[in-house]
Design an enzyme around this catalytic site. Structure first.
Site, PDB file in Angstrom:
ATOM      1  N   GLU A 274      11.201   4.856   9.531  1.00  0.00           N
ATOM      2  CA  GLU A 274      10.143   4.623   8.192  1.00  0.00           C
ATOM      3  C   GLU A 274       9.348   4.372   8.733  1.00  0.00           C
ATOM      4  O   GLU A 274       8.348   3.120   8.520  1.00  0.00           O
ATOM      5  CB  GLU A 274      11.252   3.017   8.051  1.00  0.00           C
ATOM      6  CG  GLU A 274      12.362   2.851   7.238  1.00  0.00           C
ATOM      7  CD  GLU A 274      12.880   1.965   6.757  1.00  0.00           C
ATOM      8  OE1 GLU A 274      12.300   0.958   7.724  1.00  0.00           O
ATOM      9  OE2 GLU A 274      14.118   1.614   6.935  1.00  0.00           O
ATOM     10  N   ARG A 277       2.268   3.413   9.152  1.00  0.00           N
ATOM     11  CA  ARG A 277       0.697   3.323  10.037  1.00  0.00           C
ATOM     12  C   ARG A 277       0.789   4.226  11.278  1.00  0.00           C
ATOM     13  O   ARG A 277      -0.103   4.707  11.118  1.00  0.00           O
ATOM     14  CB  ARG A 277       1.189   1.566  11.362  1.00  0.00           C
ATOM     15  CG  ARG A 277       0.165   1.346  11.779  1.00  0.00           C
ATOM     16  CD  ARG A 277       0.014   0.661  12.852  1.00  0.00           C
ATOM     17  NE  ARG A 277       0.803  -0.324  12.410  1.00  0.00           N
ATOM     18  CZ  ARG A 277       0.047  -1.197  11.817  1.00  0.00           C
ATOM     19  NH1 ARG A 277      -1.286  -1.697  11.520  1.00  0.00           N
ATOM     20  NH2 ARG A 277       0.678  -2.717  11.896  1.00  0.00           N
ATOM     21  N   CYS A 345     -17.253 -15.075  -0.638  1.00  0.00           N
ATOM     22  CA  CYS A 345     -17.977 -16.708  -0.069  1.00  0.00           C
ATOM     23  C   CYS A 345     -16.928 -17.593   1.143  1.00  0.00           C
ATOM     24  O   CYS A 345     -16.424 -18.887   1.113  1.00  0.00           O
ATOM     25  CB  CYS A 345     -17.991 -17.487  -1.076  1.00  0.00           C
ATOM     26  SG  CYS A 345     -19.204 -16.154  -2.649  1.00  0.00           S
TER      27      CYS A 345
END
Ligand code: LLP
Length: 420
Positions: A274, A277, A345
């Site tokens: 699986e 990345r 912010c």
């Protein structure tokens, strides 16, 4: 390996200048290289030669339809963790019989959907889940193939937030519980346990912990077979790392393939892996533009138009992404410590602190490298910032593969109640 390089002083995706994409589509924008995706899939496949294996791409790493379709065309299956991911995989052309459904908490609705869809297997992570699957499958008159995810108590991975294989993690079950589940399943109709699964973590470069996990699996297979259980499948999980630093090294895939052949090959089982990345990280960049530069307390800030909502990894995992200027700095350009931040912010919206970089001016374009995995996939609309556009490049061609989110799309479905 990645196909993002400077050509005539301009950073290009394959042969397309990133500047041209930024001018046409705006920023922030994710840009994927089809050739890089294909390269990584092919290298992994070649390293795993001689094995009966389904390379199930982990959709969570990058769920863009164009990315999944590229891999599906090459024969990849899909590792999914939600009904949404199963739907995305099928929509992009992955056949249902190459889809694996993993995850520590699946809803009854999701399980019913997966069973009806006749996916390849469900990776079960608890005793209760096994019973629920059996009930649902029975009601549907079906028998569902499952494997049990075991926790081999091996710790691995680039960051504590992504290590999953240690005994006290929320994932999988202990080997003892797995044995009990095999025994109990004899009483359950509607479910067939075909084998075991492991996944010990992500961004693994040194394959030694994987070897330890696979050895533990192989031992369990022998013991289960001695107790009369037929073991026909093993799911070896994902986790192989990518290169984030131009000096860094990735996992030795040849050695990985050899290790799988040595430890798992002799068991004569059908294998699943699986990877997420490894296949897509280096195949994508996030393109952003500098808005303003300023010095505060002696620190040089570059504020860009991408933020933690677009690429969360630096804020969330302190992850390193190489940042390249799209216009190549002159050779020998002076480097100065630069702090690259987004406009959101909170102070956590920081990509890098005091990194030696060539001077950045307002309007300059920057590329966050190796952002193809867990980049767009983890994006949000925090601060009401629309989701970035996604583009795929192939050779000298490029296409928008997901339009930038419009404001209407962003608040679609929101209702101001009328209490009257
Ligand atoms: N299989 C299972 C059961 C998983 O949980 C994962 C990832 C994979 C496969 C794919 O792992 P990969 O080959 O991509 O390492 N958001 C984090 C990574 C989280 C990984 C979660 N599970 C990051 O940005 O680093």
């Amino acid at each position: 390996m990645r196909f993002f390089d400077y050509i005539d002083g301009e950073l290009c995706a394959e042969t397309v200048p990133l500047r041209a994409i930024a001018e046409a589509v705006g920023t922030p924008t994710y840009v994927y290289s089809k050739a890089t995706l294909e390269h990584h899939y092919n290298v992994l496949k070649a390293a795993l030669h001689g094995l009966d294996i389904n390379i199930a791409f982990a959709i969570k790493a990058n769920s863009n339809a164009a990315v999944i379709a590229t891999l599906a065309t090459m024969g990849a299956g899909a590792d999914t963790v939600s009904e949404g991911e199963i739907l995305r995989a099928m929509r992009a052309g992955v056949p249902s019989n190459r889809i694996v459904f993993s995850g520590v908490g699946k809803t009854k609705r999701e399980l019913e959907f997966a069973i009806k869809t006749e996916i390849h297997q469900i990776n079960v992570e608890s005793e209760q889940e096994l019973i629920t699957i059996a009930e649902i499958a029975n009601n549907l008159g079906k028998v569902q193939n499952v494997v049990i995810r075991v926790n081999p108590d091996v710790e691995a991975g680039g960051h504590s937030k992504i290590a999953t294989g240690y005994a006290t993690s929320k994932f999988g079950v202990s080997p003892a519980t797995a044995f009990a589940m095999f025994e109990n399943a004899k009483q359950l109709s509607g479910v067939k346990i075909c084998g075991l699964a492991v996944h010990i973590g992500s961004q693994i470069i040194d394959i030694a912990p994987m070897r330890a996990a696979y050895e533990a699996l192989a031992l369990m297979v022998q013991q289960l077979r001695l107790s009369g259980h037929a073991i026909t499948r093993l799911d070896l999980g994902g986790g192989l790392g990518a290169i984030y630093d131009d000096k860094g090294e990735g996992p030795d895939l040849e050695a990985y393939g050899q290790m799988v052949r040595e430890i798992i090959g002799p068991l004569g089982v059908k294998i699943e892996i699986e990877p997420g990345r490894l296949i897509c990280a280096n195949a994508g960049v996030l393109l952003a533009r500098a808005l303003v530069t300023k010095a505060n307390g002696g620190r040089e800030f570059v504020v860009i138009d991408a933020a933690m909502n677009d690429l969360l990894r630096p804020a969330f995992y302190d992850a390193y992404h190489q940042i390249l200027a799209v216009k190549e700095p002159p050779i020998g350009a002076n480097l100065m410590p630069i702090t690259v931040v987004g406009p959101i912010c909170e102070t956590g919206d920081t990509f890098t602190v005091d990194r030696p970089m060539a001077k950045v001016n307002p309007d300059d374009l920057l590329a966050f490298m190796s952002a193809g995995a867990y980049g767009f996939a983890m994006a949000s609309t925090y601060n009401s910032r629309p989701l970035a556009a996604e583009v795929m490049v192939s050779g000298d061609k490029w296409q928008v593969v997901r339009a930038r989110q419009s404001y209407e799309d962003m608040w679609q479905g929101e209702v101001i109640p009328n209490w009257g």
